[in-house]
Design an enzyme around this catalytic site. Structure first.
Site, PDB file in Angstrom:
ATOM      1  CB  CYS A   1      21.997 -17.012 -23.821  1.00 13.43           C
ATOM      2  SG  CYS A   1      23.566 -17.291 -24.630  1.00 13.43           S
TER       3      CYS A   1
ATOM      4  CE1 TYR B   1      27.165 -11.022 -24.295  1.00 13.07           C
ATOM      5  CE2 TYR B   1      29.218 -10.503 -25.398  1.00 13.07           C
ATOM      6  CZ  TYR B   1      28.339 -11.435 -24.892  1.00 13.07           C
ATOM      7  OH  TYR B   1      28.625 -12.767 -24.967  1.00 13.07           O
TER       8      TYR B   1
ATOM      9  CB  CYS C   1      24.458 -20.503 -23.923  1.00  8.45           C
ATOM     10  SG  CYS C   1      22.879 -19.872 -24.519  1.00  8.45           S
TER      11      CYS C   1
ATOM     12  CG  HIS D   1       1.401   1.649 -39.365  1.00  9.11           C
ATOM     13  ND1 HIS D   1       2.491   2.404 -39.005  1.00  9.11           N
ATOM     14  CD2 HIS D   1       0.302   2.338 -38.967  1.00  9.11           C
ATOM     15  CE1 HIS D   1       2.068   3.522 -38.432  1.00  9.11           C
ATOM     16  NE2 HIS D   1       0.744   3.500 -38.389  1.00  9.11           N
TER      17      HIS D   1
ATOM     18  CD  GLU E   1       5.519   1.083 -39.477  1.00  9.17           C
ATOM     19  OE1 GLU E   1       5.020   1.147 -40.618  1.00  9.17           O
ATOM     20  OE2 GLU E   1       4.913   1.394 -38.441  1.00  9.17           O
TER      21      GLU E   1
ATOM     22  CE  LYS F   1      21.529 -12.342 -22.414  1.00 10.75           C
ATOM     23  NZ  LYS F   1      22.878 -12.124 -22.912  1.00 10.75           N
TER      24      LYS F   1
ATOM     25  CD  GLU G   1      23.548  -8.849 -22.585  1.00  7.72           C
ATOM     26  OE1 GLU G   1      23.150  -8.982 -23.751  1.00  7.72           O
ATOM     27  OE2 GLU G   1      24.137  -9.760 -21.961  1.00  7.72           O
TER      28      GLU G   1
END
Length: 468
Positions: free
Chosen positions: A35, A171, A30, A443, A448, A38, A175
């Site tokens: 991670c 992924y 990672c 909002h 939302e 990336k 990515e």
């Protein structure tokens, strides 16, 4: 005692050289080749899109804007280095002895550790934790190890990769394809079968469509069979010969870089597990464990990517390790939840999810028990920039016979990672459709949209947005 596969065997490929550096660095995949670098390259690509959007918001700039790969990678590697140092300091503060060696069991309760100079030291312990992780897989075709790179190499590549072929549909593949395209490079993705295997397939196809809008070219149902070097350089030029998975058709293409992202292989082999009877899956090379991370040998535990049938994600490994330590030494009983695990695919348009995919939900529950609420939505940030109004998508999967409890959460949109994290906590608390309806949305935000979902898939109504 925790067993990690630190010291690496020497080799000739560029991947081996990078891996040797990684093996000297704390933090695992990672921090060093996963991670962290990336996400930072993902951010670099997002900034490029923001530059394009900014003109619509009144920003004026006349000079040429271009990206410098070397500046980016140097900054990222400096940050990674600071994290390595921080982990080393943390171990010292906790009085943990860090041994950078290759560990292998030689008999019960005893391991041999070999350092980079070939010096051997033996250790004994009452309990062991195996956390050796995984390494990138190669294809076993002519030229792959000689001329191709993996994601382990990409994040510290000293030169811009140029026109890139990404082989794979994981992924990691998407990515990398996404941020390379976002930096302005020509990117082709070669897909053997489906995108994002194991993820919700409707969402996977929407991720693919969003990448195509960015300019990524997909070559579906093909696999490479040979990689040839046409020209040396940084980058050079490579010819790739690929064969169809559905017939005899072959295609050829020329690229500057070929990035393999076809999965990762477990590092559970060659560490002497067979000498003490720890069972390893012959098919996957991973280690089966029970619900408390215990292997077939009671005093040996395992956590992380090497586990059979568990999500291969760093936060999962961290959580499982924490809970294991508390059970072994703190008198606690809590076990790791491997089902409601939130995760995000950091493509330029992020895909976040938690819980079940539609496919998995239909397997676990009767299909007639499920209700799927969904909608396309248009982020307000996209309106002035006039970006596509029917790309972002949200859906939840509910169990009708369990108070409409949300068992699957999916969103494709900006900042999906930040949105998914909050809803994952709600799902741990038993989130229902009614609770979502009773929640007041902030909002205008993307999150939302989940407080106003009305249309079900079974109703078959149009969810397209109007505008631009």
């Amino acid at each position: 005692m925790s067993i990690t596969k630190e010291h690496c065997a020497k080799g000739k490929s560029s991947t081996t050289r990078v891996s040797q550096h990684f093996c000297q660095s704390l933090g695992g995949t990672c921090v060093n080749v996963g991670c962290i670098p990336k996400k930072l390259m993902h951010q670099a690509a997002l900034l490029g899109q923001a530059l394009i959007d900014s003109r619509k918001f009144g920003w004026e700039y006349s000079h040429q804007v271009k990206h410098n790969w070397e500046t980016m990678t140097e900054a990222i590697q400096n940050h990674v280095g600071s994290l390595n140092w921080g982990y080393r300091q943390a171990l010292r503060e906790k009085a943990v002895a860090y041994v950078n060696s290759y560990a292998e069991f030689v008999e019960h309760h005893k391991i041999k550790a070999t350092n980079g100079k070939g010096q051997e030291t033996y250790y004994t312990a009452a309990k062991f934790v195996i956390a050796t992780g995984e390494r990138p897989r190669y294809l076993g075709i002519q030229g792959d190890k000689e001329y191709c790179i993996t994601s382990d190499d990409l994040f510290s590549l000293p030169y811009c990769p140029g026109a890139t072929l990404v082989v794979g549909a994981s992924y990691v593949a998407l990515e990398c394809a996404g941020f390379l395209a976002g930096l302005g490079l020509a990117v082709t993705v070669m897909v053997r079968s489906v995108l994002l295997r194991g993820f919700d397939q409707e969402m996977a196809e929407r991720v693919g469509a969003s990448l195509q809008q960015l300019g990524v070219r997909f070559l579906r149902k093909f696999v490479p069979v040979e990689v040839q070097q046409l020209e040396k350089g940084s980058p050079g030029r490579l010819k790739v010969v690929a064969k169809s998975t559905e017939g005899a058709e072959t295609v050829e293409g020329v690229y500057n870089t070929v990035l393999l992202a076809v999965g990762r292989d477990s590092s559970a082999r060659n560490i002497g597990l067979e000498k003490i009877g720890v069972r390893v899956s012959e098919k996957t090379g991973r280690i089966p464990v029970n619900d408390v991370e215990q292997t077939s040998v009671p005093y040996v535990y395992a956590v992380g990517d090497i586990l059979e049938g568990r999500p291969a994600l760093t936060p999962v490994a961290v959580q499982a390790g924490k809970l294991l330590a508390r059970r072994l030494f703190g008198g606690r009983l809590e076990k790791c939840d491997y089902v409601n695990v939130p995760t995000v695919v950091f493509t330029p348009l992020e895909y976040g999810c938690c819980g079940y995919s539609e496919e998995k939900a239909a397997q676990v529950y009767q299909k007639e028990s499920l209700e799927v609420y969904h909608t396309l939505f248009w982020p307000v940030e996209w309106t002035v920039a006039c970006r596509d109004n029917n790309t972002c998508y949200a859906k939840i999967i509910c169990n009708k016979f369990d108070n409409d409890r949300v068992i699957g959460f999916h969103i494709l949109g900006p900042n999906a990672g930040e949105i998914t994290q909050g809803f994952a906590a709600a799902m741990k608390c038993g989130l229902t459709k009614q609770l979502l309806d009773d929640t007041i949305g902030i909002h205008p935000t993307c999150g939302e949209v989940f407080t106003t979902l009305e249309v079900t898939k079974s109703a078959g109504l149009d969810v397209a947005q109007k505008g631009c």
